[in-house]
Design an enzyme around this catalytic site. Structure first.
Site, PDB file in Angstrom:
ATOM      1  N   PRO A 181       0.800  -1.233   0.000  1.00  0.00           N
ATOM      2  CA  PRO A 181       0.000   0.000   0.000  1.00  0.00           C
ATOM      3  C   PRO A 181       0.830   1.279   0.000  1.00  0.00           C
ATOM      4  O   PRO A 181       0.533   2.207  -0.738  1.00  0.00           O
ATOM      5  CB  PRO A 181      -0.818  -0.116   1.296  1.00  0.00           C
ATOM      6  CG  PRO A 181      -0.880  -1.570   1.587  1.00  0.00           C
ATOM      7  CD  PRO A 181       0.410  -2.144   1.094  1.00  0.00           C
ATOM      8  N   LYS A 182       1.894   1.318   0.827  1.00  0.00           N
ATOM      9  CA  LYS A 182       2.706   2.540   0.900  1.00  0.00           C
ATOM     10  C   LYS A 182       3.237   2.918  -0.480  1.00  0.00           C
ATOM     11  O   LYS A 182       3.063   4.049  -0.944  1.00  0.00           O
ATOM     12  CB  LYS A 182       3.882   2.338   1.861  1.00  0.00           C
ATOM     13  CG  LYS A 182       4.779   3.563   1.992  1.00  0.00           C
ATOM     14  CD  LYS A 182       6.189   3.220   2.408  1.00  0.00           C
ATOM     15  CE  LYS A 182       7.049   2.847   1.227  1.00  0.00           C
ATOM     16  NZ  LYS A 182       8.481   2.730   1.540  1.00  0.00           N
ATOM     17  N   MET A 183       3.877   1.966  -1.144  1.00  0.00           N
ATOM     18  CA  MET A 183       4.437   2.226  -2.484  1.00  0.00           C
ATOM     19  C   MET A 183       3.344   2.623  -3.468  1.00  0.00           C
ATOM     20  O   MET A 183       3.484   3.591  -4.226  1.00  0.00           O
ATOM     21  CB  MET A 183       5.129   0.981  -3.020  1.00  0.00           C
ATOM     22  CG  MET A 183       6.357   0.560  -2.275  1.00  0.00           C
ATOM     23  SD  MET A 183       7.061  -0.917  -3.076  1.00  0.00           S
ATOM     24  CE  MET A 183       7.978  -1.604  -1.719  1.00  0.00           C
ATOM     25  N   ILE A 186       1.925   6.192  -3.091  1.00  0.00           N
ATOM     26  CA  ILE A 186       2.898   7.223  -3.479  1.00  0.00           C
ATOM     27  C   ILE A 186       3.089   7.246  -4.995  1.00  0.00           C
ATOM     28  O   ILE A 186       3.106   8.316  -5.615  1.00  0.00           O
ATOM     29  CB  ILE A 186       4.254   6.988  -2.759  1.00  0.00           C
ATOM     30  CG1 ILE A 186       4.082   7.138  -1.250  1.00  0.00           C
ATOM     31  CG2 ILE A 186       5.303   7.977  -3.259  1.00  0.00           C
ATOM     32  CD1 ILE A 186       5.296   6.716  -0.442  1.00  0.00           C
TER      33      ILE A 186
END
Length: 302
Positions: A181-183, A186
Site C-alpha cells: 500500500p505505501k508504495m 505514493i
C-alpha cells in the site's frame, strides 16, 4: 483348569474406546473460538476526531521543511525518474524507485537509480536484462535479491497485461509482486496525480505515534487512522513532508536545530523535535548551541 479367555475386542469397539479424549479436544477448541479476538473494524476516512492542536504543529513542520533540503528532496521517488523520455517511461521509473526504496536510504536509491538509467530503465530493457545483470546493478539496496525478482516479474506483467505501462490505480498496483500500500499510494500520486490513500512508512508510523496522533502497532493501522481525520487535500503531500522532516531530525541534527532556533515558534519547535526523539540538550552541547537553547528555556520560565 483352563484360564478364561478375555472377551475379544472388535476394531469397532477399539475405536469407541478412544472417542472420549477426542471429545475433550473438540470441547477445548470450541472454548478457544469463543475467546478469540473480534475482527478489527475498518476506519472510514473522515470519521475520526482530529488530535488537538494538530494544525499548528503541521504548519510548523511545513515551515521547517520549506527549504526542501532533506535527502528525500533530491533522491526521492518524485525527483529521480527521467521526465524527458516520455510519461510511460517516467511512470515505470517512479514505480522502480519506490520498489527499490524499501529498507534502503534515499542516497543509495539515488545512486542505484542513476546506474539503472545509464543501463536503460525502460520496461522493454528490464524485460531483456537477465536476472544476474539486474541484481548486480541494484546490489547496494536492501533485499536486492528479492527486489530483482519482483522488478523482473512486474516488468513482465506490465508488458503482458497493461500494454507496457504501469497499472493506473493504487489498487491495481498492489497486485504486482513486492508492491504494498505505501508504495502504491505514493506511485499513484507521483505518476498519475491521483490520491486514493496515504503512503505511510515505518518512520511516519513512529513519528505519528510519538505525537499521539495515532495509536497503532503497524504502518497500515497508522495509515487507516490518519486517513480517519486528516483532510484529504493533505493526503498527497504528507508523505514527503514528514519523511523529510524525520530524516532531518534523525540524520541532520545540527541543521534541524539551527532551523528550529530560527523559526517563527522556536520554543514550540524545540518541544516538537524533542517529542520525536531528538535529544535537544545533548545535541545543542555537541554543536555549540547550548546558550541559544538555554535562552529559550529562560524565556519560557519568565
Amino acid at each position: 483348569p483352563r484360564k478364561k479367555k478375555s472377551p475379544s475386542v472388535t476394531p469397532e469397539q477399539r475405536g469407541s474406546a478412544v472417542k472420549t479424549p477426542t471429545k475433550r479436544k473438540l470441547q477445548t477448541k470450541t472454548k478457544s473460538k469463543s475467546t478469540s479476538p473480534r475482527k478489527r473494524i475498518k476506519i472510514v476516512p473522515g470519521s475520526l476526531n482530529p488530535p488537538d492542536n494538530w494544525e499548528r504543529i503541521y504548519k510548523l513542520v511545513v515551515e521547517l521543511r520549506s527549504d526542501r533540503s532533506a535527502p528525500v528532496d533530491t533522491d526521492g521517488g518524485s525527483e529521480l525518474p527521467e521526465k524527458h523520455l516520455g510519461p510511460v517511461v517516467h511512470r515505470f521509473q517512479v514505480l522502480t524507485a519506490l520498489m527499490l526504496s524499501s529498507q534502503t536510504k534515499d542516497a543509495v536509491v539515488g545512486e542505484t537509480m542513476r546506474m539503472l538509467q545509464k543501463h536503460g530503465l525502460t520496461v522493454e530493457n528490464i524485460n531483456n536484462t537477465d536476472h544476474e545483470t539486474l541484481n548486480g546493478l541494484i546490489g547496494k539496496v536492501g533485499f536486492h535479491n528479492n527486489k530483482t525478482k519482483f522488478i523482473k516479474q512486474a516488468a513482465e506483467i506490465i508488458t503482458s497485461q497493461y500494454n507496457g505501462d504501469i497499472p493506473p490505480t493504487a489498487e491495481e498496483m498492489m497486485k504486482l509482486p513486492g508492491v504494498g500500500p505505501k508504495m502504491a499510494y505514493i506511485v499513484e500520486h507521483i505518476a498519475f496525480g491521483a490520491v486514493s490513500g496515504i503512503g505511510v512508512d515505518t518512520h511516519m508510523h513512529r513519528m505519528f505515534n510519538d505525537l499521539k496522533w495515532v495509536d497503532s502497532s503497524t504502518p497500515e493501522q497508522t495509515r487507516e487512522q490518519l486517513e480517519g481525520w486528516l483532510p484529504k487535500e493533505k493526503w498527497g503531500e504528507v508523505n514527503v513532508l514528514w519523511v523529510g522532516f524525520g530524516q532531518e531530525v534523525q540524520q541532520q541534527k545540527e541543521k534541524m536545530l539551527r532551523k528550529v532556533l530560527d523559526c517563527s515558534s522556536p520554543k514550540e519547535a524545540l518541544g516538537l523535535v524533542q517529542k520525536l526523539r531528538l535529544d535537544v540538550k545533548k545535541e545543542a552541547k555537541r554543536f555549540g548551541l547550548e546558550e541559544k537553547v538555554e535562552a529559550m528555556d529562560l524565556e519560557s520560565n519568565q
